[in-house]
Design a protein around this motif. Sequence first.
Motif, PDB file in Angstrom:
ATOM      1  N   PHE A   1     -23.506   9.045 -16.786  1.00 40.75           N
ATOM      2  CA  PHE A   1     -22.195   8.941 -17.676  1.00 40.75           C
ATOM      3  C   PHE A   1     -21.967   9.750 -18.694  1.00 40.75           C
ATOM      4  O   PHE A   1     -23.205   9.958 -19.845  1.00 40.75           O
TER       5      PHE A   1
ATOM      6  N   LEU B   1     -22.138   8.318 -22.560  1.00 39.99           N
ATOM      7  CA  LEU B   1     -22.619   7.341 -23.251  1.00 39.99           C
ATOM      8  C   LEU B   1     -24.036   8.148 -23.870  1.00 39.99           C
ATOM      9  O   LEU B   1     -24.792   9.356 -22.932  1.00 39.99           O
TER      10      LEU B   1
ATOM     11  N   LEU C   1     -30.379   3.166 -20.505  1.00 38.65           N
ATOM     12  CA  LEU C   1     -29.456   1.801 -20.377  1.00 38.65           C
ATOM     13  C   LEU C   1     -29.811   0.290 -19.827  1.00 38.65           C
ATOM     14  O   LEU C   1     -31.451   0.265 -18.853  1.00 38.65           O
TER      15      LEU C   1
ATOM     16  N   THR D   1     -25.196  -3.754 -20.058  1.00 40.99           N
ATOM     17  CA  THR D   1     -24.530  -2.803 -20.828  1.00 40.99           C
ATOM     18  C   THR D   1     -22.754  -2.835 -20.958  1.00 40.99           C
ATOM     19  O   THR D   1     -22.875  -2.371 -19.102  1.00 40.99           O
TER      20      THR D   1
ATOM     21  N   ILE E   1     -19.446  -0.972 -20.390  1.00 40.88           N
ATOM     22  CA  ILE E   1     -18.428   0.238 -20.171  1.00 40.88           C
ATOM     23  C   ILE E   1     -17.048   0.316 -20.551  1.00 40.88           C
ATOM     24  O   ILE E   1     -16.479  -0.249 -19.784  1.00 40.88           O
TER      25      ILE E   1
ATOM     26  N   ARG F   1     -19.563  -2.336 -16.587  1.00 43.08           N
ATOM     27  CA  ARG F   1     -21.181  -3.456 -16.820  1.00 43.08           C
ATOM     28  C   ARG F   1     -22.387  -2.697 -16.492  1.00 43.08           C
ATOM     29  O   ARG F   1     -21.611  -2.370 -15.058  1.00 43.08           O
TER      30      ARG F   1
END
Length: 118
Positions: A27, A30, A35, A39, A41, A70
């Motif tokens: 990503f 990020l 990760l 989490t 997103i 997520r």
Amino acid sequence: MNTYAIIETGGQQLRVEPGRFYNIRHFSSLTSGRLERNTKILIYRVLLIRRKSDIEIGYPWLKGAVVKGRVLHPYFEKKITIYKMISKKKTRRKLGHRQKSTRFVVDSIFLDGEEIYE
């Protein structure tokens, strides 16, 4: 299949639908190295949204469009082997690596603060 979005992340363009999962190499938005599961997103690089017969195209991205999702789990892909050989020089080199990937699920697609339903 009536509602989908095309997003740009990880150097790829993906067609995403709510409720489905996808694999991404990395990503770009990020900065965290690791990760964790679940989490949240938010992806703002939405190129196109289609709902039923209505299509909205961004230039280059749609303003006010967000794809929420997520992380399911990070994992390593299959090992890639690189083998170099120079003939008549007796030179051989074998290298390899495993690419880090992340599997995530798309929960919803928003346009101008309004969730798009099927």
